[in-house]
Design an enzyme around this catalytic site. Structure first.
Site, PDB file in Angstrom:
ATOM      1  N   GLU A 100       0.835  -1.194   0.000  1.00 49.91           N
ATOM      2  CA  GLU A 100       0.000   0.000   0.000  1.00 49.91           C
ATOM      3  C   GLU A 100       0.877   1.255   0.000  1.00 49.91           C
ATOM      4  O   GLU A 100       2.005   1.241   0.488  1.00 49.91           O
ATOM      5  CB  GLU A 100      -0.885   0.016   1.250  1.00 49.91           C
ATOM      6  CG  GLU A 100      -1.936  -1.075   1.234  1.00 49.91           C
ATOM      7  CD  GLU A 100      -2.839  -1.046   2.452  1.00 49.91           C
ATOM      8  OE1 GLU A 100      -3.956  -1.552   2.344  1.00 49.91           O
ATOM      9  OE2 GLU A 100      -2.435  -0.512   3.500  1.00 49.91           O
ATOM     10  N   CYS A 124      -0.024   6.158  10.255  1.00 49.27           N
ATOM     11  CA  CYS A 124       1.244   5.508  10.584  1.00 49.27           C
ATOM     12  C   CYS A 124       1.033   4.155  11.259  1.00 49.27           C
ATOM     13  O   CYS A 124       0.257   4.030  12.182  1.00 49.27           O
ATOM     14  CB  CYS A 124       2.012   6.418  11.529  1.00 49.27           C
ATOM     15  SG  CYS A 124       3.555   5.726  12.047  1.00 49.27           S
TER      16      CYS A 124
END
Ligand code: SF4
Length: 353
Positions: free
Chosen positions: A100, A344
């Site tokens: 991704e 994150c």
């Protein structure tokens, strides 16, 4: 079969095409299509002759069919968009592996690409989705560059990427041989022309890797994922730390600052009840004492399979104020992208829509 076109260094590509009979200016036209005009489909490269376009599809591997035949080697398996404008793409490579990458937008007109450098990750940080399924392989130069070009193409024609953060899946210092040439293309004037100072490489804190980067005298910013004020907590949440210890991490980061003059950012994911107390903030400040550094606080983004929790806002503020009271410069990172698991520590190999 030759390599995908994005695996070629600029000189290698020019050599390959010129030995196939291309004049040099045509190579420049091709690069403009790929980098500035956001097109990897030869059929759309209208200022190249038909013969040149046909040659491209013979010389390099392609994906797709007919008019949509592309010089990219990956396939776009999915794209998702969050309410804040964040977009996440899932790319599948010819060997079936997937990664991704994320496009983040903010109201300062920053358009930031968050890139992956490996399929999976061997570092096994306890709070991270990327390492859940282990390490599979490094990405190639072309696969890293393709993430950038794909994200750039999501932007309208009048916009382009302005920043890069290498904070996606994988540990960048374990794949510098592919990452650094990809970033050189991203920052070159006839590439994506992104300013060197707008590129940040984020590492788990491998001292050897950081020192290698320092020796390369890179023009990029370094972010070190510290996430703990001491070895006890760091060993518990970042098992890789057992191999070197927090002092070695910070001293390698000091070496990067000394070599490059670039201020180091320390990333600190706040995990409720694990590393978010005022006492831990004071101990972190002591460790970083008198350094030209900044601490980037990231309230944890929950991952379904993991038990960690995000501290409440009061605890985040208390941690930030305590650090500031000790003279440390602090930023609290906005929660961009968490509606689509693009924040994150949340990237992985399957799209969670
Ligand atoms: S936080 Fe980074 S280094 Fe740690 S497991 Fe996740 S991707 Fe790997």
């Amino acid at each position: 079969m030759t390599s995908p076109i994005l695996d070629y260094e600029p000189d290698e590509l020019a050599g390959c095409l010129m030995s196939a009979g291309w004049p040099r200016y045509r190579v420049g036209q091709l690069r403009r299509w790929i980098f500035a005009r956001k097109t990897a489909e030869p059929a759309k490269m209208t200022d190249l002759s038909k013969a040149c376009r046909a040659q491209l599809t013979q010389l390099f591997p392609t994906t797709g069919e007919g008019e949509n035949r592309s010089l990219f080697s990956g396939e776009l398996a999915a794209v998702s968009r969050g309410g804040d404008g964040t977009q996440k793409i899932l790319l599948q490579w010819p060997d079936g592996q997937r990664v991704e990458a994320v496009l983040l937008r903010d109201d300062r007109d920053h358009r930031t690409a968050c890139l992956s450098t490996q399929v999976g990750c061997a570092m096994r940080c306890a709070f991270c989705a990327s390492g859940l399924d282990g390490f599979v392989r490094n990405l190639t130069r072309g696969e890293i560059l393709e993430q950038l070009l794909r994200l750039n193409a999501l932007l309208p024609p009048t916009e382009r990427l302005t920043h890069i953060v290498v904070m996606g899946m994988g540990e960048p210092t374990l794949n510098l041989d592919a990452l650094i040439p990809a970033l050189a293309e991203a920052t070159s004037a006839d590439g994506l022309d992104i300013g060197n100072r707008r590129v940040t490489i984020s590492t788990v804190g491998r001292p050897d890797g950081i020192r290698k980067m320092a020796a390369m005298n890179l023009p990029y910013k370094l972010a070190v994922s510290l996430h703990a004020p001491d070895d006890e907590v760091r060993n518990a949440i970042m098992p890789s730390n057992r191999g070197w210890g927090i002092d070695a991490v910070i001293s390698a980061a000091d070496a990067y600052f000394a070599a490059t003059g670039r201020r180091v950012t320390y990333e600190y994911i706040l995990l409720r009840g694990v590393n978010d107390s005022a006492d831990q903030a004071r101990r972190l400040a002591n460790r970083l004492n008198r350094r030209t550094a900044i601490v980037n606080l990231i309230p944890y983004n929950p991952v379904e399979e993991l038990a960690f929790r995000r501290p409440d806002d009061a605890a985040v503020l208390r941690f930030a104020r305590t650090l500031e009271g000790e003279g440390i410069q602090v930023k609290v990172r906005f929660r961009k992208g968490d509606s689509i698991d693009a924040a994150c520590g949340q990237l992985r190999r399957r799209m969670t829509l």
